[in-house]
Design a protein around this motif. Structure first.
Motif, mmCIF file in Angstrom:
data_model
loop_
_atom_site.group_PDB
_atom_site.id
_atom_site.type_symbol
_atom_site.label_atom_id
_atom_site.label_comp_id
_atom_site.label_asym_id
_atom_site.label_seq_id
_atom_site.Cartn_x
_atom_site.Cartn_y
_atom_site.Cartn_z
ATOM 1 N N LEU A 1 8.239 10.429 7.215
ATOM 2 C CA LEU A 1 8.097 9.214 6.404
ATOM 3 C C LEU A 1 6.812 8.478 6.746
ATOM 4 C CD1 LEU A 1 11.802 8.044 6.498
ATOM 5 C CD2 LEU A 1 10.519 8.651 4.430
ATOM 6 N N THR A 2 6.452 8.484 8.025
ATOM 7 C CA THR A 2 5.201 7.849 8.440
ATOM 8 C C THR A 2 4.010 8.573 7.837
ATOM 9 O OG1 THR A 2 6.268 7.118 10.486
ATOM 10 C CG2 THR A 2 3.869 7.062 10.435
ATOM 11 N N ALA A 3 4.044 9.892 7.834
ATOM 12 C CA ALA A 3 2.974 10.668 7.192
ATOM 13 C C ALA A 3 2.914 10.359 5.702
ATOM 14 C CB ALA A 3 3.193 12.166 7.420
ATOM 15 N N GLY A 4 4.073 10.216 5.079
ATOM 16 C CA GLY A 4 4.107 9.830 3.670
ATOM 17 C C GLY A 4 3.480 8.465 3.442
ATOM 18 N N ALA A 5 3.702 7.544 4.377
ATOM 19 C CA ALA A 5 3.102 6.211 4.268
ATOM 20 C C ALA A 5 1.585 6.286 4.393
ATOM 21 C CB ALA A 5 3.687 5.281 5.327
ATOM 22 N N VAL A 6 1.108 7.142 5.278
ATOM 23 C CA VAL A 6 -0.348 7.326 5.416
ATOM 24 C C VAL A 6 -0.917 7.859 4.106
ATOM 25 C CG1 VAL A 6 -2.171 8.644 6.578
ATOM 26 C CG2 VAL A 6 -0.294 7.673 7.920
ATOM 27 N N LEU A 7 -0.287 8.891 3.567
ATOM 28 C CA LEU A 7 -0.771 9.495 2.317
ATOM 29 C C LEU A 7 -0.709 8.515 1.155
ATOM 30 C CD1 LEU A 7 0.800 13.063 2.601
ATOM 31 C CD2 LEU A 7 -1.599 12.397 2.966
ATOM 32 N N SER A 8 0.360 7.719 1.091
ATOM 33 C CA SER A 8 0.461 6.758 -0.009
ATOM 34 C C SER A 8 -0.576 5.654 0.122
ATOM 35 C CB SER A 8 1.869 6.169 -0.113
ATOM 36 O OG SER A 8 2.140 5.283 0.949
ATOM 37 N N ALA A 9 -0.920 5.270 1.342
ATOM 38 C CA ALA A 9 -1.967 4.262 1.536
ATOM 39 C C ALA A 9 -3.312 4.811 1.085
ATOM 40 C CB ALA A 9 -2.034 3.832 3.006
ATOM 41 N N VAL A 10 -3.594 6.038 1.462
ATOM 42 C CA VAL A 10 -4.863 6.664 1.067
ATOM 43 C C VAL A 10 -4.914 6.819 -0.460
ATOM 44 C CG1 VAL A 10 -6.222 8.793 1.196
ATOM 45 C CG2 VAL A 10 -5.220 7.815 3.275
ATOM 46 N N ALA A 11 -3.828 7.308 -1.044
ATOM 47 C CA ALA A 11 -3.789 7.517 -2.495
ATOM 48 C C ALA A 11 -3.931 6.205 -3.256
ATOM 49 C CB ALA A 11 -2.490 8.209 -2.893
ATOM 50 N N ALA B 1 -5.923 0.738 3.189
ATOM 51 C CA ALA B 1 -6.273 1.134 4.556
ATOM 52 C C ALA B 1 -5.033 1.684 5.245
ATOM 53 C CB ALA B 1 -6.825 -0.064 5.313
ATOM 54 N N PRO B 2 -5.080 2.925 5.697
ATOM 55 C CA PRO B 2 -3.912 3.532 6.342
ATOM 56 C C PRO B 2 -3.866 3.316 7.857
ATOM 57 C CG PRO B 2 -5.571 5.201 6.009
ATOM 58 C CD PRO B 2 -6.129 3.906 5.430
ATOM 59 N N ALA B 3 -4.552 2.306 8.371
ATOM 60 C CA ALA B 3 -4.708 2.168 9.826
ATOM 61 C C ALA B 3 -3.385 2.044 10.557
ATOM 62 C CB ALA B 3 -5.603 0.975 10.152
ATOM 63 N N LEU C 1 8.267 3.742 1.839
ATOM 64 C CA LEU C 1 7.984 4.752 2.866
ATOM 65 C C LEU C 1 7.800 4.108 4.238
ATOM 66 C CD1 LEU C 1 5.588 7.093 0.873
ATOM 67 C CD2 LEU C 1 7.837 7.712 1.791
ATOM 68 N N VAL C 2 7.062 3.004 4.289
ATOM 69 C CA VAL C 2 6.858 2.315 5.574
ATOM 70 C C VAL C 2 8.183 1.780 6.105
ATOM 71 C CG1 VAL C 2 5.739 0.370 6.743
ATOM 72 C CG2 VAL C 2 4.432 1.770 5.137
#
Length: 156
Positions: free
Chosen positions: A70-80, A84-86, A10-11
């Motif tokens: 895709l960036t939002a997906g990367a944030v969600l996958s980091a949280v899940a 750290a989704p920083a 995703l990133v």
């Protein structure tokens, strides 16, 4: 696909789509608009209205909408994944800023130019300088998102 691999995919996808978008805005800033600056008013207006029509295509949509999604997906996958989704969150905020500039500034200028209600000199006079200014803002914002996403990949 493990969470970590999915996150990296995703990133990487967000990075590529963001780089395409940053490159488009950069190309307008350093070549398209300076080139059109050298043309007559009627040529400028005709060229920009043609560009405005041509850019509404699936390839542009893939980067314009795909990069923030895709960036939002990367944030969600980091949280899940408990990470750290920083960096993807920062990239997402930058994309949100670029999207807001596009919707609030560049698109209304495009629409006014496309309406063709004014003589070319008047249309160009109300369009060129503000459009270039806001395009530069978008270029900086999306380029910064690329940096964030690249840093996120580099640091894991």
């Amino acid at each position: 696909m493990s969470g970590s691999v999915l996150h990296d995919v995703l990133v990487l996808g967000a990075l590529v789509a963001s780089a395409w978008l940053a490159g488009l805005f950069y190309a307008f800033a350093c070549s398209v608009m300076p080139g059109l600056e050298r043309t007559a008013d009627g040529t400028f207006v005709e060229a920009m209205t043609s560009i405005n029509a041509a850019i509404r295509n699936p390839l542009f949509a893939a980067s314009f909408f795909g990069a923030p999604l895709l960036t939002a997906g990367a944030v969600l996958s980091a949280v899940a994944g408990g990470g750290a989704p920083a960096t993807p969150a920062a990239a997402l905020a930058l994309h949100a800023g670029a999207f807001a500039v596009t919707v609030a500034r560049n698109l209304p200028l495009n629409d006014a130019l496309d309406a063709g209600a004014w003589a070319p000199a008047s249309a160009r006079g109300g369009f060129e300088v503000p459009w270039r200014r806001w395009n530069a803002v978008r270029a900086v914002l999306v380029t910064a998102s690329v940096v964030c996403l690249g840093a996120g990949l580099a640091t894991g």
